[in-house]
Design an enzyme around this catalytic site. Structure first.
Site, short mmCIF file in Angstrom:
data_model
loop_
_atom_site.label_atom_id
_atom_site.label_comp_id
_atom_site.label_asym_id
_atom_site.label_seq_id
_atom_site.Cartn_x
_atom_site.Cartn_y
_atom_site.Cartn_z
N ASN A 63 0.87 -1.17 0.00
CA ASN A 63 0.00 0.00 0.00
C ASN A 63 0.92 1.22 0.00
OD1 ASN A 63 0.66 0.72 2.74
ND2 ASN A 63 -0.88 -0.74 3.47
N GLU A 66 3.25 1.60 3.07
CA GLU A 66 4.34 0.62 3.04
C GLU A 66 5.40 0.99 2.01
OE1 GLU A 66 1.81 -3.39 4.32
OE2 GLU A 66 1.85 -2.76 2.21
N ASP A 87 -4.95 -8.44 1.06
CA ASP A 87 -4.98 -9.89 0.86
C ASP A 87 -5.85 -10.26 -0.34
OD1 ASP A 87 -3.37 -10.45 3.12
OD2 ASP A 87 -5.11 -10.28 4.43
#
Length: 189
Positions: free
Chosen positions: A66, A69, A138
């Protein structure tokens, strides 16, 4: 034990997804082992990273951080989420640093940015309503893996992943979707 299991499963794998939750099972040694064996067997590797291992994921097919990150992993907290030039520089820098074939930066309500060798695509979010983003990353990486493992191009796989994530974030709590629900949403576009 992990290496033994990987050696057993690698013979039938179409794709490898490393979902690093930072709990200890994934470390520098495991990362190196998985990447080396996958590259020798020509199996695509997708990575959902944790910051502490961010720069260990070299020579992979795709990393799906993301935006936070990506910024933390590259120590680039100055990147403005609204500035597309900042995003593009960050994505290119990650690709170069990791020698990755592609990078997919997920950007919440701003959509996703896919970086490939000669192309950058910014894909707007498909979510109509957002109730809970838990599990969105995920959903993106698992859908991406299913698509790529079945021969769909990276660009089309990202589009499908974005669509499926849009379904999941429209639910409360950690949620999933089904093939039937996905097909129903496609028919009602």
């Amino acid at each position: 034990k992990i290496k033994k299991k990987i050696n057993e499963m690698i013979e039938v794998a179409k794709i490898i997804i490393i979902s690093d939750y930072g709990k200890g099972a994934i470390n520098e040694n495991t990362i190196s082992f998985i990447i080396n064996i996958a590259n020798k067997k020509n199996i695509p590797i997708l990575v959902d990273p944790k910051i502490e291992h961010f720069k260990n994921y070299k020579n992979i097919t795709c990393m799906t951080p993301n935006l936070l990150e990506a910024k933390e992993g590259m120590k680039r907290m100055d990147v403005d989420p609204q500035n597309i030039n900042d995003i593009e520089k960050l994505g290119k820098d990650i690709m170069k640093t990791l020698n990755a074939k592609s990078i997919l930066i997920t950007r919440s309500e701003l959509g996703m940015s896919l970086f490939e060798k000669d192309e950058i695509n910014h894909i707007p979010t498909m979510a109509k309503e957002v109730f809970d983003v838990t599990g969105a990353g995920d959903t993106v990486i698992s859908t991406l893996g299913v698509c790529l493992g079945n021969g769909i191009s990276m660009k089309d796989s990202v589009f499908i992943s974005n669509f499926v994530a849009g379904i999941v974030v429209g639910k409360i709590g950690t949620s999933l979707t089904t093939k039937e629900e996905i097909l129903d949403k496609i028919e009602n576009i």
